[in-house]
Scaffold this motif. Structure first.
Motif, short mmCIF file in Angstrom:
data_model
loop_
_atom_site.label_atom_id
_atom_site.label_comp_id
_atom_site.label_asym_id
_atom_site.label_seq_id
_atom_site.Cartn_x
_atom_site.Cartn_y
_atom_site.Cartn_z
N GLY A 152 0.79 -1.21 0.00
CA GLY A 152 0.00 0.00 0.00
C GLY A 152 0.82 1.26 0.00
O GLY A 152 0.29 2.32 0.32
N GLN A 153 2.10 1.19 -0.34
CA GLN A 153 2.92 2.39 -0.36
C GLN A 153 3.78 2.42 -1.60
O GLN A 153 3.86 1.46 -2.36
N ARG A 154 4.41 3.55 -1.82
CA ARG A 154 5.25 3.70 -3.01
C ARG A 154 6.39 2.69 -2.97
O ARG A 154 6.92 2.37 -1.90
N PRO A 155 6.80 2.18 -4.14
CA PRO A 155 7.85 1.15 -4.16
C PRO A 155 9.17 1.62 -3.56
O PRO A 155 9.87 0.84 -2.93
N GLY A 156 9.50 2.90 -3.73
CA GLY A 156 10.73 3.41 -3.13
C GLY A 156 10.68 3.38 -1.62
O GLY A 156 11.70 3.14 -0.96
N ASP A 157 9.51 3.62 -1.04
CA ASP A 157 9.37 3.54 0.41
C ASP A 157 9.53 2.10 0.90
O ASP A 157 10.13 1.86 1.95
N SER A 158 9.00 1.15 0.14
CA SER A 158 9.16 -0.26 0.52
C SER A 158 10.62 -0.69 0.39
O SER A 158 11.13 -1.46 1.22
N ALA A 159 11.32 -0.20 -0.65
CA ALA A 159 12.74 -0.50 -0.79
C ALA A 159 13.52 0.01 0.43
O ALA A 159 14.40 -0.68 0.96
N GLN A 160 13.17 1.20 0.88
CA GLN A 160 13.83 1.74 2.07
C GLN A 160 13.52 0.91 3.30
O GLN A 160 14.39 0.69 4.14
N ASP A 161 12.31 0.40 3.42
CA ASP A 161 11.96 -0.40 4.58
C ASP A 161 12.76 -1.69 4.64
O ASP A 161 13.03 -2.21 5.72
N VAL A 162 13.16 -2.22 3.48
CA VAL A 162 14.02 -3.40 3.46
C VAL A 162 15.47 -3.00 3.71
O VAL A 162 16.16 -3.60 4.54
N GLU A 163 15.94 -1.96 3.02
CA GLU A 163 17.36 -1.63 3.03
C GLU A 163 17.79 -0.83 4.26
O GLU A 163 18.95 -0.91 4.66
N ARG A 164 16.86 -0.02 4.81
CA ARG A 164 17.17 0.81 5.98
C ARG A 164 18.36 1.73 5.72
O ARG A 164 19.31 1.83 6.49
N SER A 165 18.30 2.44 4.60
CA SER A 165 19.39 3.32 4.20
C SER A 165 19.37 4.62 4.99
O SER A 165 18.31 5.08 5.45
N ALA A 166 20.53 5.26 5.09
CA ALA A 166 20.62 6.59 5.68
C ALA A 166 20.11 7.65 4.72
O ALA A 166 19.97 8.82 5.10
N PHE A 167 19.83 7.26 3.46
CA PHE A 167 19.35 8.19 2.44
C PHE A 167 18.05 7.63 1.85
O PHE A 167 18.02 7.12 0.74
N PRO A 168 16.96 7.74 2.58
CA PRO A 168 15.73 7.03 2.20
C PRO A 168 15.09 7.48 0.90
O PRO A 168 14.40 6.70 0.25
N ASP A 169 15.30 8.72 0.49
CA ASP A 169 14.62 9.22 -0.70
C ASP A 169 15.24 8.76 -2.01
O ASP A 169 14.64 8.91 -3.06
N ARG A 170 16.44 8.21 -1.95
CA ARG A 170 17.15 7.92 -3.20
C ARG A 170 16.51 6.78 -4.00
O ARG A 170 16.72 6.69 -5.20
N TYR A 171 15.72 5.92 -3.37
CA TYR A 171 15.13 4.79 -4.10
C TYR A 171 14.05 5.24 -5.09
O TYR A 171 13.76 4.54 -6.04
N HIS A 172 13.48 6.43 -4.85
CA HIS A 172 12.44 6.93 -5.76
C HIS A 172 13.00 7.25 -7.15
O HIS A 172 12.25 7.27 -8.12
N ARG A 173 14.27 7.52 -7.23
CA ARG A 173 14.86 7.96 -8.50
C ARG A 173 14.58 6.99 -9.64
O ARG A 173 14.40 7.40 -10.79
N TRP A 174 14.53 5.69 -9.33
CA TRP A 174 14.43 4.67 -10.38
C TRP A 174 13.01 4.14 -10.55
O TRP A 174 12.81 3.12 -11.18
#
Length: 333
Positions: A152-174
């Protein structure tokens, strides 16, 4: 990848939204409602259309190497074998592109390795396992599926939930590239169910609002660009999307979001109708701090040009969002 937590991750942000097929009841002005149209049933917040005009991801996908496309094919194939929805494939593609450029790397930050830069020291597997693409992809999916509400959320947000990056917004780029690859490599046309271009439209209270909504929805998938020119339709920032949408309907708006706040009738936020503009500010008591504008579509949804790396899209709206001004603006009134 940061290795602090890999299971039981809290999900932030966007709620699941399925756009209904019913036409909303709209209280219009004196004229009869025009352009009564509807949006087909879909989850419109989950990404851009898979094919389309500039910004649809085709150009970025065309620059991938054979190795990168092979990783995409493996992500999709394993996702199909596990009977996972295309959205899961998109999350994995965006994460893999961000973390490693879709390559199984033998190096990384600290002990991070492989496509998703998994850390053996944090329980992701042995070095041999996390550098094996089949293991890494399955492990990524395992963790993704343990995240409550990921669909139920944007794919970049789900990627961040798996990766737990210090830069959460970067997954939206792709996002747009991954969506294109699902259509191209995975052969899944229009997997969001939201159509192409203007597609199936939303109800409009007046002719002008209907034209503006049609025009804005036709820009979905095009990239965000701060300060975008208002005499071209290749990219947008938030206020240029509003300006051009209403210009197509014969209503002239000023250039910036702060100026647009003064360019129509103010009304209480809860009375907003499709086509009205909503605004966000750093201090909601001070309109001079407004920094973002979007078009309300009804049914708690907006269309917007949000930020760098995120194409023009529809997303669900929470009326309790931080920074949301208490007044909507009806252009041309």
């Amino acid at each position: 990848m940061r290795g602090t937590v890999i299971t039981g991750v809290a999900v932030a942000g966007v709620l699941a939204v399925v756009v209904g097929t019913g036409v909303a009841t709209v209280v219009g002005q004196s004229e009869q409602p025009a352009n009564q149209v509807r949006l087909a049933s879909c989850n419109a917040s989950l990404g851009p259309i898979t094919t389309g005009p500039a910004g649809s991801g085709a150009e970025a996908a065309a620059n991938l190497t054979g190795e990168q496309r092979g990783t995409v094919a493996a992500i999709i194939q394993i996702g199909q074998q596990r009977e996972l929805p295309p959205l899961a494939w998109q999350v994995a593609i965006q994460a893999g592109m961000t973390e490693s450029g879709l390559r199984s790397l033998s190096y990384g930050d600290r002990d991070s390795l492989g496509i998703f830069q998994m850390r053996p020291s944090m329980g992701w597997g042995t070095p041999q396992q996390v550098t094996d693409p089949t293991y890494a992809i399955n492990k990524f999916y395992d963790v993704l599926l343990d995240i409550d509400g990921w669909e139920g959320q944007r794919p970049g947000d789900s990627a961040q939930d798996v990766e737990r990056s210090a830069f959460p917004d970067r997954y939206h780029r792709w996002e747009s590239m991954a969506a294109h690859l699902i259509g191209d490599v995975g052969q899944v046309a229009n997997f969001t169910g939201c159509g192409q271009g203007v597609g199936n439209l939303l109800p409009a209270p007046t002719a002008a609002a209907g034209s503006a909504i049609q025009w804005a929805l036709g820009q979905q998938g095009k990239p965000y660009q701060w300060g975008a020119l208002v005499n071209q339709q290749n990219s947008y920032d938030c206020s240029s999307l509003m300006l051009q949408s209403y210009r197509s309907a014969g209503i002239q708006l000023p250039r910036t979001s702060r100026e647009q706040y003064r360019a129509g009738a103010l009304l209480p936020l809860e009375q907003a109708q499709p086509g009205d503009m909503l605004f966000w500010a750093r201090d909601t008591s001070d309109p001079s701090t407004i920094h973002h504008v979007a078009m309300y579509l009804g049914d708690n949804k907006i269309v917007e040009a949000q930020q760098t790396g995120v194409p023009v899209h529809i997303r669900p709206l929470k009326f309790t969002e931080g920074g949301l001004m208490a007044q909507a603006v009806r252009p041309g009134v």
